[in-house]
Motif scaffolding. Structure first.
Motif, mmCIF file in Angstrom:
data_model
loop_
_atom_site.group_PDB
_atom_site.id
_atom_site.type_symbol
_atom_site.label_atom_id
_atom_site.label_comp_id
_atom_site.label_asym_id
_atom_site.label_seq_id
_atom_site.Cartn_x
_atom_site.Cartn_y
_atom_site.Cartn_z
ATOM 1 N N CYS A 23 0.895 -1.249 -0.087
ATOM 2 C CA CYS A 23 -0.092 0.006 -0.146
ATOM 3 C C CYS A 23 0.749 1.174 0.019
ATOM 4 O O CYS A 23 1.711 1.499 0.797
ATOM 5 N N TRP A 35 -5.646 -0.622 7.900
ATOM 6 C CA TRP A 35 -5.835 -1.641 6.776
ATOM 7 C C TRP A 35 -7.137 -2.562 7.471
ATOM 8 O O TRP A 35 -7.125 -2.899 8.758
ATOM 9 N N TYR A 36 -8.042 -2.822 6.528
ATOM 10 C CA TYR A 36 -9.297 -3.556 6.743
ATOM 11 C C TYR A 36 -9.013 -5.071 5.973
ATOM 12 O O TYR A 36 -8.568 -5.128 5.076
ATOM 13 N N PHE A 90 -8.038 -4.292 2.140
ATOM 14 C CA PHE A 90 -8.234 -3.041 1.784
ATOM 15 C C PHE A 90 -7.297 -1.907 2.658
ATOM 16 O O PHE A 90 -7.427 -2.094 3.898
ATOM 17 N N CYS A 91 -6.336 -1.238 2.114
ATOM 18 C CA CYS A 91 -5.674 0.106 2.694
ATOM 19 C C CYS A 91 -6.461 1.259 2.617
ATOM 20 O O CYS A 91 -7.389 1.383 1.605
ATOM 21 N N ALA A 92 -6.307 2.004 3.759
ATOM 22 C CA ALA A 92 -7.381 3.460 3.715
ATOM 23 C C ALA A 92 -6.300 4.445 4.112
ATOM 24 O O ALA A 92 -5.669 4.171 5.271
ATOM 25 N N PHE A 101 -10.439 4.564 0.443
ATOM 26 C CA PHE A 101 -9.967 3.194 0.361
ATOM 27 C C PHE A 101 -9.170 2.737 -1.028
ATOM 28 O O PHE A 101 -9.734 3.480 -1.907
ATOM 29 N N GLY A 104 -8.195 -2.725 -3.142
ATOM 30 C CA GLY A 104 -8.294 -3.858 -2.771
ATOM 31 C C GLY A 104 -7.304 -4.887 -3.314
ATOM 32 O O GLY A 104 -6.874 -4.823 -4.365
ATOM 33 N N TYR B 35 -21.502 3.405 1.432
ATOM 34 C CA TYR B 35 -20.625 3.088 0.206
ATOM 35 C C TYR B 35 -21.283 2.276 -0.699
ATOM 36 O O TYR B 35 -22.205 1.307 -0.168
ATOM 37 N N GLN B 37 -19.668 -1.220 -3.181
ATOM 38 C CA GLN B 37 -18.509 -1.997 -3.518
ATOM 39 C C GLN B 37 -18.813 -2.565 -4.747
ATOM 40 O O GLN B 37 -19.751 -3.468 -5.015
ATOM 41 N N GLY B 42 -13.004 -1.265 -5.294
ATOM 42 C CA GLY B 42 -12.796 -0.875 -4.020
ATOM 43 C C GLY B 42 -14.362 -0.491 -3.383
ATOM 44 O O GLY B 42 -15.326 -0.730 -3.991
#
Lengths: 111, 115
Positions: A23, A35-36, A90-92, A101, A104, B35, B37, B42
């Motif tokens: 990321c 991070w999710y 997912f990085c945010a 976000f 993914g 949101y 998806q 994402g």
């Protein structure tokens, strides 16, 4: 504006191998980074976050991430993959009232 | 605590029909978010709220409306559904906004198909 880029939409590893999910972020201010993880047919849950202080952040399920300001990176690692780690990650990055976000990375773990 | 709940879990609509998705949270959070998806894209923010009675547009607000009449509820409306709105919708909440470094808590999602 803040943004995140996740390199690699799919990553495959063998069970027991190192997991590395990449990321990179762009932020005009000191960032808060997250991070999710999303398991199939579920919502997202927090793995770990960086706010201030120690740049190596430990999360749940043996994951950790290191904030590197010079590289604008926040890569996620786990020393030994488990079958149960198969999920989307997912990085945010924080952006005022919101989180931005990445697109993914789907992690596959092979036996 | 139930956390963040979403109703319904699944829905199929015909083009032009309307519907409302309900999000509820029992954590006394000020901020709430909707949101969508889609594969390879994402999570994209539709609308959000920074407190009871407030709403704001996110990245992809067109075709959607929202209301936050009560602190614990955040409604997402589709007035005239289109096939492009076929997606999985997630609601999230947080104690304060992103600038404070607080995380968002997500609901389980609503899978919507528009035919």
């Amino acid at each position: 504006a803040q943004s995140v880029t996740q390199l690699g939409s799919h990553v495959s590893v063998s069970e027991g191998a190192l997991v590395l999910l990449r990321c990179n972020y762009s932020s005009s201010v000191p960032p808060y980074l997250f991070w999710y993880v999303q398991y199939p047919n579920q919502g997202l849950q927090l793995l770990l976050k960086y706010t201030t202080g120690a740049t190596l952040v430990k999360g749940i399920n043996g994951f950790e991430a290191e904030f590197k300001k010079s590289e604008t990176s926040f890569h996620l690692t786990k020393p030994s993959a488990h079958m149960s780690d198969a999920a989307e990650y997912f990085c945010a990055v924080s952006d005022a009232d919101k989180l931005i976000f990445g697109t993914g990375t789907r992690l596959q773990v092979f036996p | 605590n139930a956390g963040v709940t979403q109703t319904p879990k699944f829905r199929v609509l015909k083009t032009g029909q309307s519907m409302t998705l309900l999000c509820a949270q029992d954590m006394n959070h000020e901020y709430m978010y909707w949101y969508r998806q889609d594969p390879g894209m994402g999570l994209r923010l539709i609308h959000y709220s920074v407190g009871e009675g407030t709403t704001a547009k996110g990245e992809v607000p067109d075709g959607y409306n929202v209301s936050r009449l009560k602190k614990q509820n955040f409604l997402l409306g589709l007035e005239s559904a289109a096939p492009s709105q076929t997606s999985v919708y997630f609601c999230a909440s947080s104690y304060v906004g992103g600038r404070a470094g607080t995380e968002q808590y997500f609901g389980p999602g609503t899978r919507l198909t528009v035919t």
